[in-house]
Design an enzyme around this catalytic site. Structure first.
Site, PDB file in Angstrom:
ATOM      1  CG  ASP A   1      -5.634   9.298   6.333  1.00 26.69           C
ATOM      2  OD1 ASP A   1      -5.508   9.506   7.545  1.00 26.69           O
ATOM      3  OD2 ASP A   1      -6.127  10.141   5.559  1.00 26.69           O
TER       4      ASP A   1
ATOM      5  NE  ARG B   1      -2.307   8.485  -9.660  1.00 21.46           N
ATOM      6  CZ  ARG B   1      -3.010   8.063  -8.604  1.00 21.46           C
ATOM      7  NH1 ARG B   1      -2.388   7.636  -7.534  1.00 21.46           N
ATOM      8  NH2 ARG B   1      -4.324   8.076  -8.619  1.00 21.46           N
TER       9      ARG B   1
ATOM     10  CG  PHE C   1      -3.728  15.465   1.054  1.00 16.01           C
ATOM     11  CD1 PHE C   1      -4.534  14.343   1.214  1.00 16.01           C
ATOM     12  CD2 PHE C   1      -3.332  15.817  -0.225  1.00 16.01           C
ATOM     13  CE1 PHE C   1      -4.946  13.600   0.115  1.00 16.01           C
ATOM     14  CE2 PHE C   1      -3.740  15.080  -1.329  1.00 16.01           C
ATOM     15  CZ  PHE C   1      -4.551  13.968  -1.147  1.00 16.01           C
TER      16      PHE C   1
ATOM     17  CD  GLU D   1      -3.076   0.896   0.241  1.00 13.47           C
ATOM     18  OE1 GLU D   1      -2.454   1.589  -0.589  1.00 13.47           O
ATOM     19  OE2 GLU D   1      -4.279   1.082   0.504  1.00 13.47           O
ATOM     20  CG  ASP D   2      -1.006   4.687  -1.590  1.00 12.67           C
ATOM     21  OD1 ASP D   2      -1.668   4.104  -0.710  1.00 12.67           O
ATOM     22  OD2 ASP D   2      -1.541   5.411  -2.451  1.00 12.67           O
TER      23      ASP D   2
HETATM   24  P1  IMP Z   1      -7.615   5.316   4.346  1.00 14.23           P
HETATM   25  O1  IMP Z   1      -8.710   4.395   3.941  1.00 14.23           O
HETATM   26  O2  IMP Z   1      -8.117   6.545   5.060  1.00 14.23           O
HETATM   27  O3  IMP Z   1      -6.517   4.634   5.136  1.00 14.23           O
HETATM   28  O4  IMP Z   1      -6.981   5.901   3.026  1.00 14.23           O
HETATM   29  C1  IMP Z   1      -6.165   5.145   2.242  1.00 14.23           C
HETATM   30  C2  IMP Z   1      -6.086   5.633   0.816  1.00 14.23           C
HETATM   31  O5  IMP Z   1      -6.422   7.013   0.687  1.00 14.23           O
HETATM   32  C3  IMP Z   1      -4.660   5.523   0.347  1.00 14.23           C
HETATM   33  O6  IMP Z   1      -4.431   4.265  -0.255  1.00 14.23           O
HETATM   34  C4  IMP Z   1      -4.540   6.676  -0.622  1.00 14.23           C
HETATM   35  O7  IMP Z   1      -4.944   6.276  -1.906  1.00 14.23           O
HETATM   36  C5  IMP Z   1      -5.484   7.712  -0.093  1.00 14.23           C
HETATM   37  N1  IMP Z   1      -4.785   8.696   0.768  1.00 14.23           N
HETATM   38  C6  IMP Z   1      -4.785   8.778   2.109  1.00 14.23           C
HETATM   39  N2  IMP Z   1      -4.030   9.789   2.554  1.00 14.23           N
HETATM   40  C7  IMP Z   1      -3.526  10.379   1.445  1.00 14.23           C
HETATM   41  C8  IMP Z   1      -2.631  11.495   1.235  1.00 14.23           C
HETATM   42  O8  IMP Z   1      -2.132  12.170   2.165  1.00 14.23           O
HETATM   43  N3  IMP Z   1      -2.340  11.778  -0.059  1.00 14.23           N
HETATM   44  C9  IMP Z   1      -2.846  11.088  -1.111  1.00 14.23           C
HETATM   45  N4  IMP Z   1      -3.672  10.026  -0.960  1.00 14.23           N
HETATM   46  C10 IMP Z   1      -4.005   9.679   0.309  1.00 14.23           C
HETATM   47 MG    MG Z   2      -4.434   4.026  -2.416  1.00 19.43          MG
END
Ligand code: IMP
Ligand code: MG
Length: 189
Positions: A110, A172, A159, A106-107
């Site tokens: 959050d 990206r 962010f 995963e990237d």
């Molecule tokens: P989560 O479900 O809140 O953990 O969000 C996960 C997904 O949201 C990641 O796989 C990203 O694609 C996107 N995401 C969360 N935070 C960021 C950020 O700071 N920048 C860009 N994409 C984000």
């Molecule tokens: Mg993602």
């Protein structure tokens, strides 16, 4: 849409959080650790499109084990900067994970909602093992629901864009991770 002759993404960034050199170093370390943890095993790397692509291809080249690649695409954010809590599979894996050693790549984690959903989905398909490698984990991520076995960097809850991460599909291709100037986006209320 026209683009200025010179593209200056730096103008949109508040601060570089992880430099290109730091990424290279840490990805090599993660590769070494994963290679040693998976000795005698064949790994299936599952990349989460599109954000994890840069990380996945760099990481894969640092793993000294037989590796196969598969991808899934999940929607969670749309063009906003807040997790919606609504997660949906846009593209599923091509291959079965049953009996395989699966490492989700995963990237960024959050809220952890996306990862928790992917873990639930893949666990139900009975892999031999299921672990997670996340390049970035934000402060305040809920680790109980979405444990990350291999963490690249813990970062503050801001962010970020670059090295695969986007804002509305842009940035990206930056070779580093940076904080986007908050005045360039507006969180939904
Ligand atoms: P989560 O479900 O809140 O953990 O969000 C996960 C997904 O949201 C990641 O796989 C990203 O694609 C996107 N995401 C969360 N935070 C960021 C950020 O700071 N920048 C860009 N994409 C984000
Ligand atoms: Mg993602």
């Amino acid at each position: 849409m026209s683009v200025p002759a010179e593209w200056r993404p730096e103008d949109d960034l508040a601060e570089v959080l992880v430099t290109e050199a730091a990424l290279t170093r840490r990805v090599a370390e993660l590769g070494r650790q994963i290679s040693s943890d998976y000795q005698g095993m064949e790994l299936l790397l599952v990349g989460v499109l599109k954000g994890a692509v840069m990380f996945l291809v760099d990481l894969a080249r640092q793993i000294r084990r037989p590796v196969e690649l598969d991808f899934m695409a999940i929607s969670s954010y749309g063009a906003s900067t807040q997790s919606s809590g609504i997660v949906r599979i846009l593209k599923d894996l091509d291959e079965s994970v049953e009996g395989r050693h699966v490492l989700i790549v995963e990237d960024i984690v959050d809220s952890g909602l996306t990862l928790a959903y992917i873990l639930r989905t893949l666990r139900a398909r009975q892999p031999a093992s299921l672990k997670v490698c996340g390049l970035l984990v934000k402060d305040g991520a809920r680790g109980e629901e979405a444990p990350v076995d291999y963490v690249g960097f813990e970062i503050p809850n801001r962010f970020v864009v670059g090295y695969g991460l986007d804002y509305a599909e842009a940035y990206r291709n930056l070779p580093y991770v940076a904080v986007l100037k908050p005045e360039l986006y507006r969180d939904p209320d």
